[in-house]
Design an enzyme around this catalytic site. Structure first.
Site, PDB file in Angstrom:
ATOM      1  N   GLY A  69       2.038  -3.610  10.617  1.00 59.86           N
ATOM      2  CA  GLY A  69       3.344  -3.852  11.226  1.00 59.86           C
ATOM      3  C   GLY A  69       4.145  -4.984  10.610  1.00 59.86           C
TER       4      GLY A  69
ATOM      5  N   ALA B 111       3.036  -1.700   4.194  1.00 61.29           N
ATOM      6  CA  ALA B 111       3.308  -0.338   3.721  1.00 61.29           C
ATOM      7  C   ALA B 111       4.667   0.128   4.222  1.00 61.29           C
ATOM      8  CB  ALA B 111       2.195   0.603   4.148  1.00 61.29           C
ATOM      9  N   SER B 112       4.721   0.617   5.470  1.00 62.27           N
ATOM     10  CA  SER B 112       5.914   1.321   5.950  1.00 62.27           C
ATOM     11  C   SER B 112       7.219   0.521   5.858  1.00 62.27           C
ATOM     12  CB  SER B 112       5.692   1.815   7.382  1.00 62.27           C
ATOM     13  OG  SER B 112       5.244   0.771   8.200  1.00 62.27           O
TER      14      SER B 112
ATOM     15  N   GLU C  36      -6.800  -6.000   9.714  1.00 64.63           N
ATOM     16  CA  GLU C  36      -5.719  -5.058  10.058  1.00 64.63           C
ATOM     17  C   GLU C  36      -6.054  -4.321  11.354  1.00 64.63           C
ATOM     18  OE1 GLU C  36      -3.145  -3.603   6.395  1.00 64.63           O
ATOM     19  OE2 GLU C  36      -4.579  -2.149   7.093  1.00 64.63           O
TER      20      GLU C  36
ATOM     21  N   ASN D 249       0.847  -1.195   0.000  1.00 63.52           N
ATOM     22  CA  ASN D 249       0.000   0.000   0.000  1.00 63.52           C
ATOM     23  C   ASN D 249       0.888   1.253   0.000  1.00 63.52           C
ATOM     24  OD1 ASN D 249      -1.893   1.962   0.383  1.00 63.52           O
ATOM     25  ND2 ASN D 249      -2.786   1.095   2.242  1.00 63.52           N
ATOM     26  N   PHE D 250       0.812   2.008  -1.082  1.00 64.68           N
ATOM     27  CA  PHE D 250       1.640   3.213  -1.214  1.00 64.68           C
ATOM     28  C   PHE D 250       1.140   4.360  -0.321  1.00 64.68           C
ATOM     29  CE2 PHE D 250       3.683   2.607  -5.740  1.00 64.68           C
ATOM     30  CZ  PHE D 250       4.295   1.460  -5.288  1.00 64.68           C
ATOM     31  N   LYS D 251      -0.113   4.239   0.151  1.00 62.16           N
ATOM     32  CA  LYS D 251      -0.739   5.306   0.965  1.00 62.16           C
ATOM     33  C   LYS D 251      -0.483   6.666   0.301  1.00 62.16           C
ATOM     34  CE  LYS D 251      -0.772   2.490   5.046  1.00 62.16           C
ATOM     35  NZ  LYS D 251      -0.902   2.389   6.476  1.00 62.16           N
TER      36      LYS D 251
ATOM     37  N   HIS E 244     -10.224   0.844   4.191  1.00 61.22           N
ATOM     38  CA  HIS E 244      -8.972   0.853   4.955  1.00 61.22           C
ATOM     39  C   HIS E 244      -9.200   1.659   6.227  1.00 61.22           C
ATOM     40  CE1 HIS E 244      -4.822   1.656   6.073  1.00 61.22           C
ATOM     41  NE2 HIS E 244      -4.517   0.572   5.377  1.00 61.22           N
TER      42      HIS E 244
HETATM   43  O1  G3P Z   1      -2.668  -1.283   4.123  1.00 61.93           O
HETATM   44  C1  G3P Z   1      -1.591  -1.793   4.813  1.00 61.93           C
HETATM   45  C2  G3P Z   1      -1.174  -0.928   5.899  1.00 61.93           C
HETATM   46  O2  G3P Z   1      -2.203  -0.329   6.611  1.00 61.93           O
HETATM   47  C3  G3P Z   1      -0.168  -1.554   6.800  1.00 61.93           C
HETATM   48  O3  G3P Z   1       0.690  -0.541   7.116  1.00 61.93           O
HETATM   49  O4  G3P Z   1       2.845   0.416   7.668  1.00 61.93           O
HETATM   50  O5  G3P Z   1       1.807  -1.244   9.175  1.00 61.93           O
HETATM   51  O6  G3P Z   1       2.716  -1.983   6.992  1.00 61.93           O
HETATM   52  P1  G3P Z   1       2.091  -0.875   7.763  1.00 61.93           P
END
Ligand code: G3P
Length: 206
Positions: free
Chosen positions: A167, A188-189, A131, A6-8, A83
Site C-alpha cells: 500500500g 507496485a500498484s 509486507e 515490483n512489476f508483478k 512474496h
Molecule cells: O512487492 C510489493 C508489493 O507486494 C506491494 O504491492 O501494490 O501494495 O504496492 P502494492
C-alpha cells in the site's frame, strides 16, 4: 532509501511495457525493478533488475523452472523470494538462498509478520521485506496502518536490513518508513497503475 518496484504480472509492466517503464526509471538512483523472468534480459540493460522468484532447483532436468543460473545469465542482480503471492516453504527458501549465493545474486525474502522475520533472518539474506498481505494493492500503507509492525520487525531482523511494503503510495509513506528505520520500500500498484509512473516515482522520491 532503496525503492524496489515490483512489476508483478501487470500488463502495464510486461514485455514492451516493462522495457518502457525500466527506461523511464533508469534516471533515478537507488531504484531496482523486479521484472518477470521473460523480461529480465531487456530491463537489466537499463537498470538494476531482480527476479520476482526463483525455484529451488539448479541447472539440469527441471523443465519449466526458473533457476538462479537462468536469471543471472539474463542479467538479474538478485531475486525476491517468498512474496505473499508466491510463498515457499522454509526448506525451499533455504535451497533458494544457497542457489542465489552460488550464483552471486542478492536476495530479498518477504515475510508476513515479525515471527517470520526472525526465522528468515537466520538464513542471512541481503534484505528482509515485511509486507502484510491484507494491505497489498490497497490505499492504506503499512507505514500508516502498522508502524508498530515495522518497529517489531526491525528488532526481529537484527543485522539484516529491513524493507517494508504494501500500500505504499506517498512521499510521507517513504519518510515514515525511513524514520522508523527501514532501509527501503517495495512498491507496485501506486507506480505501475499510475498514468505517469516516472512522474509518480519522482514525486515519491522528492
Ligand atoms: O512487492 C510489493 C508489493 O507486494 C506491494 O504491492 O501494490 O501494495 O504496492 P502494492
Amino acid at each position: 532509501m532503496l525503492v524496489i518496484i515490483n512489476f508483478k504480472t501487470y500488463k502495464e509492466a510486461t514485455g514492451n511495457n516493462a522495457v518502457k517503464l525500466a527506461k523511464s526509471f533508469s534516471k533515478f538512483r537507488n531504484v531496482i525493478v523486479c521484472a518477470q523472468a521473460s523480461d529480465i534480459a531487456n530491463t537489466s540493460n537499463l537498470l538494476t533488475t531482480f527476479a520476482q522468484h526463483i525455484d529451488p532447483v539448479d541447472v539440469g532436468m527441471n523443465t519449466g523452472s526458473i533457476t538462479a543460473f537462468a536469471i543471472k545469465s539474463a542479467g538479474a542482480r538478485g531475486t525476491l523470494l517468498n512474496h505473499s503471492e508466491y510463498r515457499l516453504s522454509f526448506e525451499e527458501l533455504k535451497s533458494c538462498l544457497s542457489l542465489a549465493k552460488k550464483y552471486k545474486l542478492r536476495t530479498v525474502i518477504c515475510a508476513k509478520d515479525s515471527e517470520e522475520v526472525k526465522r528468515f533472518a537466520k538464513l542471512k539474506p541481503d534484505f528482509i521485506a515485511i509486507e502484510p498481505k491484507e494491505l497489498i494493492g490497497g490505499k492504506i500503507s503499512v507505514t500508516m496502518a502498522s508502524p508498530w509492525l515495522i518497529t517489531k520487525s526491525l528488532k526481529a531482523a537484527g543485522r539484516i536490513p529491513l524493507l517494508c511494503g504494501a500500500g505504499v503510495h506517498s512521499k510521507e509513506d517513504l519518510l515514515t518508513a525511513k524514520k522508523l528505520g527501514a532501509k527501503g520500500v517495495l512498491i507496485a500498484s501506486a507506480i505501475i497503475k499510475n498514468k505517469n509512473p516516472a512522474k509518480k516515482l519522482k514525486e515519491l522520491l522528492q
